[in-house]
Scaffold this motif. Structure first.
Motif, PDB file in Angstrom:
ATOM      1  N   THR A  71       0.871  -1.172   0.000  1.00 13.69           N
ATOM      2  CA  THR A  71       0.000   0.000   0.000  1.00 13.69           C
ATOM      3  C   THR A  71       0.904   1.216   0.000  1.00 13.69           C
ATOM      4  N   VAL A  72       0.744   2.053  -1.035  1.00 13.05           N
ATOM      5  CA  VAL A  72       1.569   3.254  -1.169  1.00 13.05           C
ATOM      6  C   VAL A  72       0.684   4.494  -1.165  1.00 13.05           C
ATOM      7  N   ARG A  73       1.259   5.593  -0.651  1.00 10.54           N
ATOM      8  CA  ARG A  73       0.559   6.875  -0.642  1.00 10.54           C
ATOM      9  C   ARG A  73       1.343   7.846  -1.496  1.00 10.54           C
ATOM     10  N   ALA A  74       0.656   8.428  -2.474  1.00  8.86           N
ATOM     11  CA  ALA A  74       1.282   9.408  -3.362  1.00  8.86           C
ATOM     12  C   ALA A  74       1.369  10.755  -2.647  1.00  8.86           C
ATOM     13  N   GLU A  75       2.126  11.668  -3.226  1.00  5.25           N
ATOM     14  CA  GLU A  75       2.298  12.997  -2.625  1.00  5.25           C
ATOM     15  C   GLU A  75       0.968  13.705  -2.413  1.00  5.25           C
ATOM     16  N   GLY A  76      -0.006  13.476  -3.287  1.00  4.76           N
ATOM     17  CA  GLY A  76      -1.318  14.110  -3.163  1.00  4.76           C
ATOM     18  C   GLY A  76      -2.215  13.469  -2.114  1.00  4.76           C
ATOM     19  N   GLY A  77      -1.782  12.353  -1.524  1.00  5.17           N
ATOM     20  CA  GLY A  77      -2.548  11.686  -0.488  1.00  5.17           C
ATOM     21  C   GLY A  77      -3.313  10.466  -0.945  1.00  5.17           C
ATOM     22  N   ASP A  78      -3.402  10.239  -2.264  1.00  2.11           N
ATOM     23  CA  ASP A  78      -4.108   9.066  -2.772  1.00  2.11           C
ATOM     24  C   ASP A  78      -3.328   7.803  -2.411  1.00  2.11           C
ATOM     25  N   THR A  79      -4.055   6.740  -2.036  1.00  2.00           N
ATOM     26  CA  THR A  79      -3.394   5.472  -1.750  1.00  2.00           C
ATOM     27  C   THR A  79      -3.751   4.452  -2.825  1.00  2.00           C
ATOM     28  N   GLN A  80      -2.863   3.492  -2.987  1.00  2.00           N
ATOM     29  CA  GLN A  80      -3.037   2.446  -3.989  1.00  2.00           C
ATOM     30  C   GLN A  80      -2.407   1.168  -3.440  1.00  2.00           C
ATOM     31  N   ARG A  81      -3.038   0.027  -3.719  1.00  6.56           N
ATOM     32  CA  ARG A  81      -2.473  -1.277  -3.355  1.00  6.56           C
ATOM     33  C   ARG A  81      -1.992  -1.946  -4.635  1.00  6.56           C
ATOM     34  N   ILE A  82      -0.722  -2.328  -4.637  1.00  8.72           N
ATOM     35  CA  ILE A  82      -0.148  -2.988  -5.807  1.00  8.72           C
ATOM     36  C   ILE A  82       0.579  -4.255  -5.372  1.00  8.72           C
ATOM     37  N   MET A  83       0.756  -5.164  -6.297  1.00  8.49           N
ATOM     38  CA  MET A  83       1.569  -6.353  -6.040  1.00  8.49           C
ATOM     39  C   MET A  83       2.818  -6.238  -6.898  1.00  8.49           C
ATOM     40  N   LEU A  84       3.985  -6.465  -6.299  1.00  9.28           N
ATOM     41  CA  LEU A  84       5.249  -6.431  -7.028  1.00  9.28           C
ATOM     42  C   LEU A  84       5.527  -7.820  -7.586  1.00  9.28           C
ATOM     43  N   VAL A  85       5.633  -7.918  -8.923  1.00  7.71           N
ATOM     44  CA  VAL A  85       5.739  -9.213  -9.586  1.00  7.71           C
ATOM     45  C   VAL A  85       6.862  -9.231 -10.622  1.00  7.71           C
ATOM     46  N   TYR A  86       7.157 -10.429 -11.098  1.00 11.66           N
ATOM     47  CA  TYR A  86       8.092 -10.587 -12.201  1.00 11.66           C
ATOM     48  C   TYR A  86       7.384 -10.187 -13.495  1.00 11.66           C
ATOM     49  N   PRO A  87       8.146  -9.832 -14.535  1.00  6.10           N
ATOM     50  CA  PRO A  87       7.536  -9.294 -15.763  1.00  6.10           C
ATOM     51  C   PRO A  87       6.421 -10.149 -16.362  1.00  6.10           C
ATOM     52  N   GLY A  88       6.548 -11.458 -16.378  1.00  8.35           N
ATOM     53  CA  GLY A  88       5.540 -12.315 -16.978  1.00  8.35           C
ATOM     54  C   GLY A  88       4.214 -12.334 -16.231  1.00  8.35           C
ATOM     55  N   GLU A  89       4.209 -11.848 -14.989  1.00 11.59           N
ATOM     56  CA  GLU A  89       2.998 -11.838 -14.166  1.00 11.59           C
ATOM     57  C   GLU A  89       2.358 -10.456 -14.103  1.00 11.59           C
ATOM     58  N   ALA A  90       2.990  -9.459 -14.711  1.00 15.33           N
ATOM     59  CA  ALA A  90       2.504  -8.075 -14.628  1.00 15.33           C
ATOM     60  C   ALA A  90       1.162  -7.909 -15.329  1.00 15.33           C
ATOM     61  N   ASP A  91       0.292  -7.131 -14.714  1.00 16.18           N
ATOM     62  CA  ASP A  91      -1.015  -6.809 -15.290  1.00 16.18           C
ATOM     63  C   ASP A  91      -1.487  -5.523 -14.626  1.00 16.18           C
ATOM     64  N   ILE A  92      -1.343  -4.413 -15.318  1.00 20.28           N
ATOM     65  CA  ILE A  92      -1.660  -3.110 -14.745  1.00 20.28           C
ATOM     66  C   ILE A  92      -3.129  -3.024 -14.337  1.00 20.28           C
ATOM     67  N   ALA A  93      -4.018  -3.713 -15.068  1.00 18.43           N
ATOM     68  CA  ALA A  93      -5.445  -3.695 -14.736  1.00 18.43           C
ATOM     69  C   ALA A  93      -5.717  -4.350 -13.381  1.00 18.43           C
ATOM     70  N   GLU A  94      -4.831  -5.248 -12.955  1.00 23.05           N
ATOM     71  CA  GLU A  94      -4.975  -5.917 -11.663  1.00 23.05           C
ATOM     72  C   GLU A  94      -3.988  -5.369 -10.632  1.00 23.05           C
ATOM     73  N   ASN A  95      -3.361  -4.225 -10.936  1.00 26.23           N
ATOM     74  CA  ASN A  95      -2.373  -3.592 -10.059  1.00 26.23           C
ATOM     75  C   ASN A  95      -1.196  -4.511  -9.745  1.00 26.23           C
ATOM     76  N   ARG A  96      -0.804  -5.305 -10.726  1.00 25.68           N
ATOM     77  CA  ARG A  96       0.361  -6.181 -10.611  1.00 25.68           C
ATOM     78  C   ARG A  96       1.499  -5.496 -11.378  1.00 25.68           C
ATOM     79  N   ILE A  97       2.424  -4.892 -10.631  1.00 25.91           N
ATOM     80  CA  ILE A  97       3.476  -4.054 -11.197  1.00 25.91           C
ATOM     81  C   ILE A  97       4.777  -4.851 -11.322  1.00 25.91           C
TER      82      ILE A  97
ATOM     83  N   THR B  58       5.099   6.977  -0.606  1.00 21.43           N
ATOM     84  CA  THR B  58       5.525   6.509   0.706  1.00 21.43           C
ATOM     85  C   THR B  58       4.875   5.158   0.948  1.00 21.43           C
ATOM     86  N   ILE B  59       5.652   4.219   1.436  1.00 23.16           N
ATOM     87  CA  ILE B  59       5.135   2.880   1.700  1.00 23.16           C
ATOM     88  C   ILE B  59       4.368   2.898   3.014  1.00 23.16           C
ATOM     89  N   GLU B  60       3.077   2.602   2.932  1.00 25.20           N
ATOM     90  CA  GLU B  60       2.193   2.616   4.101  1.00 25.20           C
ATOM     91  C   GLU B  60       2.079   1.236   4.752  1.00 25.20           C
TER      92      GLU B  60
END
Length: 140
Positions: free
Chosen positions: A68-94, A126-128
């Motif tokens: 869970t990360v917080r951007a400078e503007g205060g918005d938060t987002q949950r992402i999963m950190l993955v290897y390239p073959g598993e990436a899917d921006i629509a599923e927040n897999r970065i 910022t990592i929340e």
């Protein structure tokens, strides 16, 4: 492109031995096709403190972590950190090979990570919170 290491020089990163070995191999394999991306990841691996995978603290971003990360503007987002073959921006897999992914690997809760987008904009979050990967998830 500014290197993440240049933007956060005093922040220590912690990498498991398993992630370090796999990410170093991935970066070396990319040197011919995507040298800038590969060099960025290798730079992060060079400065990392390496620890046994079983000894990794819960609040450190590793492969397969949900962050869970917080951007400078205060918005938060949950992402999963993955290897390239598993990436899917629509599923927040970065992918770890994106500038954001490379900046996140090894960072801990409370740390601000900075990177330059491929378009040249300087970004930071910022990592929340960090949810550790499920057993076996990080080795896929």
């Amino acid at each position: 492109m500014k290197h993440a290491t240049g933007l956060r020089p005093s922040s220590q990163i912690l990498i498991s031995d398993t992630d370090h070995d796999r990410l170093t191999g991935l970066a070396r394999a990319l040197l011919d096709r995507a040298p800038e991306t590969a060099e960025e990841l290798l730079s992060e691996m060079d400065r990392a403190v390496i620890t046994d995978a079983a000894a990794m603290p819960a609040g450190v971003v590793r492969m397969g972590s949900i962050v869970t990360v917080r951007a400078e503007g205060g918005d938060t987002q949950r992402i999963m950190l993955v290897y390239p073959g598993e990436a899917d921006i629509a599923e927040n897999r970065i992918s770890v090979l994106t500038p954001m992914g490379t900046a996140l690997i090894g960072a801990a809760i409370g740390q601000a990570v900075c990177w330059s987008s491929r378009g040249g904009r300087e970004l930071s979050v910022t990592i929340e919170a960090v949810d550790s990967p499920a057993s076996g998830q990080q080795r896929r």
